[in-house]
Design an enzyme around this catalytic site. Structure first.
Site, PDB file in Angstrom:
ATOM      1  N   ALA A  21       0.836  -1.218   0.000  1.00 17.01           N
ATOM      2  CA  ALA A  21       0.000   0.000   0.000  1.00 17.01           C
ATOM      3  C   ALA A  21       0.867   1.262   0.000  1.00 17.01           C
ATOM      4  O   ALA A  21       0.441   2.314  -0.487  1.00 17.01           O
ATOM      5  CB  ALA A  21      -0.941   0.002   1.195  1.00 17.01           C
ATOM      6  N   LYS A  55       3.286   1.885   2.960  1.00 18.64           N
ATOM      7  CA  LYS A  55       3.650   2.234   4.339  1.00 18.64           C
ATOM      8  C   LYS A  55       5.147   2.555   4.467  1.00 18.64           C
ATOM      9  O   LYS A  55       5.522   3.595   5.006  1.00 18.64           O
ATOM     10  CB  LYS A  55       3.298   1.077   5.306  1.00 18.64           C
ATOM     11  CG  LYS A  55       1.828   0.721   5.311  1.00 18.64           C
ATOM     12  CD  LYS A  55       1.533  -0.451   6.228  1.00 18.64           C
ATOM     13  CE  LYS A  55       2.210  -1.742   5.840  1.00 18.64           C
ATOM     14  NZ  LYS A  55       1.799  -2.292   4.530  1.00 18.64           N
ATOM     15  N   SER A  78      -0.413  -4.529  10.575  1.00 25.51           N
ATOM     16  CA  SER A  78      -1.298  -4.462  11.750  1.00 25.51           C
ATOM     17  C   SER A  78      -2.772  -4.596  11.356  1.00 25.51           C
ATOM     18  O   SER A  78      -3.535  -3.632  11.436  1.00 25.51           O
ATOM     19  CB  SER A  78      -1.049  -3.187  12.560  1.00 25.51           C
ATOM     20  OG  SER A  78      -0.927  -2.037  11.784  1.00 25.51           O
TER      21      SER A  78
HETATM   22  P1  ADP Z   1       4.288  -1.430   2.113  1.00 23.51           P
HETATM   23  O1  ADP Z   1       5.357  -0.949   3.059  1.00 23.51           O
HETATM   24  O2  ADP Z   1       2.925  -0.908   2.478  1.00 23.51           O
HETATM   25  O3  ADP Z   1       4.297  -2.922   1.940  1.00 23.51           O
HETATM   26  P2  ADP Z   1       5.949  -0.255   0.071  1.00 23.51           P
HETATM   27  O4  ADP Z   1       6.181   1.124   0.567  1.00 23.51           O
HETATM   28  O5  ADP Z   1       7.034  -1.270   0.279  1.00 23.51           O
HETATM   29  O6  ADP Z   1       4.564  -0.806   0.668  1.00 23.51           O
HETATM   30  O7  ADP Z   1       5.613  -0.227  -1.491  1.00 23.51           O
HETATM   31  C1  ADP Z   1       4.693   0.689  -2.036  1.00 23.51           C
HETATM   32  C2  ADP Z   1       4.941   0.869  -3.522  1.00 23.51           C
HETATM   33  O8  ADP Z   1       3.971   1.778  -4.040  1.00 23.51           O
HETATM   34  C3  ADP Z   1       6.314   1.468  -3.808  1.00 23.51           C
HETATM   35  O9  ADP Z   1       6.820   0.881  -4.994  1.00 23.51           O
HETATM   36  C4  ADP Z   1       5.980   2.956  -4.062  1.00 23.51           C
HETATM   37  O10 ADP Z   1       6.901   3.577  -4.915  1.00 23.51           O
HETATM   38  C5  ADP Z   1       4.600   2.870  -4.701  1.00 23.51           C
HETATM   39  N1  ADP Z   1       3.781   4.081  -4.527  1.00 23.51           N
HETATM   40  C6  ADP Z   1       3.108   4.726  -5.517  1.00 23.51           C
HETATM   41  N2  ADP Z   1       2.454   5.802  -5.046  1.00 23.51           N
HETATM   42  C7  ADP Z   1       2.697   5.838  -3.718  1.00 23.51           C
HETATM   43  C8  ADP Z   1       2.300   6.750  -2.693  1.00 23.51           C
HETATM   44  N3  ADP Z   1       1.520   7.793  -2.910  1.00 23.51           N
HETATM   45  N4  ADP Z   1       2.726   6.492  -1.428  1.00 23.51           N
HETATM   46  C9  ADP Z   1       3.517   5.413  -1.171  1.00 23.51           C
HETATM   47  N5  ADP Z   1       3.943   4.532  -2.112  1.00 23.51           N
HETATM   48  C10 ADP Z   1       3.533   4.747  -3.386  1.00 23.51           C
END
Ligand code: ADP
Length: 187
Positions: free
Chosen positions: A16, A18, A86
């Site tokens: 998402a 995070k 979470s």
């Molecule tokens: P999580 O920690 O929730 O598993 P990640 O941060 O590892 O997710 O990965 C999110 C992906 O979505 C990344 O490749 C990031 O570049 C992309 N993305 C696109 N738009 C957004 C945004 N607005 N905020 C955060 N990530 C984003």
């Protein structure tokens, strides 16, 4: 003037956004001289919660442990950023009630978007049945009902999401958007 601590709790599906938002928030707050720590779910599972699995019970224990550490930091004036799926509402609510300045941030994107990003290739494995208890696929995710902030990462850029959080902190009087002068805190 002493810095006020807070817990910025980022919850949401895998992929998402995070970790991405948390890391950028860390940089932005450090650049303004705030004392800030990041507790990332993956790292926590390696260190603080090694051996725990993905049953509801183990996930709740994991979240309570992260909350415990984040609260130690928050009550001593540090901004603790937590990035952790979470998935269970009740334990997040419990933390909101028992910790100092808990701010629930729902990092939201539709499952299909998270799955198409598949940052770590985990969705493909979960669909193939190689990973059991995968949130959103074969395990529940209980979305926050009344989060303090919703970052819609499929509609807004990382920068817009980060600014949303920073403006919230400013409105709540938890930080100033201008640089924080640590040296004046020591005097
Ligand atoms: P999580 O920690 O929730 O598993 P990640 O941060 O590892 O997710 O990965 C999110 C992906 O979505 C990344 O490749 C990031 O570049 C992309 N993305 C696109 N738009 C957004 C945004 N607005 N905020 C955060 N990530 C984003």
């Amino acid at each position: 003037m002493k810095q006020t601590g807070a817990i910025l709790w980022l919850t949401g599906l895998s992929g998402a956004g995070k970790t991405t938002i948390a890391q950028r928030l860390l940089q932005e707050l450090q650049a303004r001289n705030y004392s800030v720590e990041l507790l990332d779910g993956d790292l926590v599972r390696t260190h603080l919660s090694q051996g725990l699995g993905f049953s509801k019970q183990d996930r709740d224990i994991n979240v309570r442990r992260i909350g415990f550490v984040a609260n130690l930091l928050s009550r001593h004036g540090i901004i603790a950023i937590v990035a952790a799926i979470s998935p269970y509402r009740e334990v997040r609510s419990e933390l909101k009630q028992t910790t100092t300045n808990f701010i629930e941030i729902y990092v939201q994107a539709p499952l299909a978007v998270c799955e198409s990003r598949d940052v770590k290739g985990l969705y493909a494995k979960a669909r193939a049945g190689e990973i059991k208890h995968f949130t959103g696929i074969s395990d529940p995710y209980e979305a926050p009902i009344n989060p303090d902030i919703i970052c819609q990462t499929d509609n807004f850029t990382v920068e817009q999401c980060v600014n949303q959080v920073l403006h919230y902190l400013e409105r709540q009087g938890l930080m100033s958007l201008v640089e924080n002068n640590k040296s004046s805190q020591r005097n």
